[in-house]
Design an enzyme around this catalytic site. Sequence first.
Site, PDB file in Angstrom:
ATOM      1  N   CYS A 108      -7.140   0.830  -8.307  1.00 48.96           N
ATOM      2  CA  CYS A 108      -7.360   1.391  -9.642  1.00 48.96           C
ATOM      3  C   CYS A 108      -8.401   0.570 -10.405  1.00 48.96           C
ATOM      4  O   CYS A 108      -9.569   0.600 -10.052  1.00 48.96           O
ATOM      5  CB  CYS A 108      -6.040   1.519 -10.394  1.00 48.96           C
ATOM      6  SG  CYS A 108      -6.152   2.650 -11.813  1.00 48.96           S
ATOM      7  N   HIS A 213      -2.866   4.601  -6.668  1.00 49.07           N
ATOM      8  CA  HIS A 213      -1.929   3.472  -6.628  1.00 49.07           C
ATOM      9  C   HIS A 213      -1.022   3.566  -5.393  1.00 49.07           C
ATOM     10  O   HIS A 213       0.111   4.034  -5.484  1.00 49.07           O
ATOM     11  CB  HIS A 213      -1.080   3.440  -7.902  1.00 49.07           C
ATOM     12  CG  HIS A 213      -1.790   2.867  -9.078  1.00 49.07           C
ATOM     13  ND1 HIS A 213      -1.696   1.542  -9.442  1.00 49.07           N
ATOM     14  CD2 HIS A 213      -2.625   3.444  -9.979  1.00 49.07           C
ATOM     15  CE1 HIS A 213      -2.431   1.325 -10.524  1.00 49.07           C
ATOM     16  NE2 HIS A 213      -3.007   2.472 -10.866  1.00 49.07           N
ATOM     17  N   GLU A 215       0.657   1.375  -4.005  1.00 48.77           N
ATOM     18  CA  GLU A 215       1.861   0.538  -4.112  1.00 48.77           C
ATOM     19  C   GLU A 215       3.079   1.323  -4.599  1.00 48.77           C
ATOM     20  O   GLU A 215       4.205   0.848  -4.476  1.00 48.77           O
ATOM     21  CB  GLU A 215       1.586  -0.666  -5.028  1.00 48.77           C
ATOM     22  CG  GLU A 215       1.553  -0.387  -6.513  1.00 48.77           C
ATOM     23  CD  GLU A 215       0.210   0.119  -7.010  1.00 48.77           C
ATOM     24  OE1 GLU A 215       0.003   0.154  -8.246  1.00 48.77           O
ATOM     25  OE2 GLU A 215      -0.641   0.479  -6.180  1.00 48.77           O
TER      26      GLU A 215
END
Length: 238
Positions: A108, A213, A215
């Site tokens: 990001c 993202h 994660e």
Amino acid sequence: MRKPLIGLTPAHDTDNNDIKMRPTYLRALKAAGGIPVVMPLEADEEELKQLADELDGFLFTGGPDVHPFLFGEETQVHCGNVSEARDRMEIGLLPYVLEKQKPVLGICRGVQVLNIAMGGTIWQDIFSMTKSDFPIAHTQPFAYHMPSHTVSLEKGTMLREIAGMDTLRVNSMHHQVVKDLGQGLVASAYSPDGLIEGVEMPGYPFFVGVQWHPEYLWEKNEEVFRLFKRFVEACSEN
């Protein structure tokens, strides 16, 4: 077997000068076999050189906007808050990381700051500065663990090879994005409205940045988790 030490650039709460780290990054790296290490925000040049030398890889994390002066622009009316200290640390760190040929992953804000550090630019606000027949929800209205749009992965790129497919479903929580590519970088992913969502550096051991993202997605998506695994594997080779 020794696990690689992976430095993460921290978030900076400018209201109280605290540094923070989302546990999602730490969990993803740990699951992939690395040991995450949250880096200091206030590191001088010699300390940055030592960190670049001693850590095995670097994850440039998400966060707020980058100051427009760093890519030669005035501040657009929709630009958000910035951290001068974080901008300085991350942009100051990258040359030493590249000199040591250490693996780099940007997420990001991370992909944006990597691009800026390499001489590129970003769109300061997608929604007021770009036009699309079908505006994509780059700031999605629902939880981050659910994808909100697709990205197409460019042929011949490391990102496509890692994913093992030409299209990924990704989440999205940003209002800025890469505009002009920095020196030595190529676009590896695009959103349906034609914006750059991934960059990499051909010829470098591992230099990948993504606008989404991963994660938040890796636990249920093997093709996403492979990005963390390949990054950690690259870090293990140092």
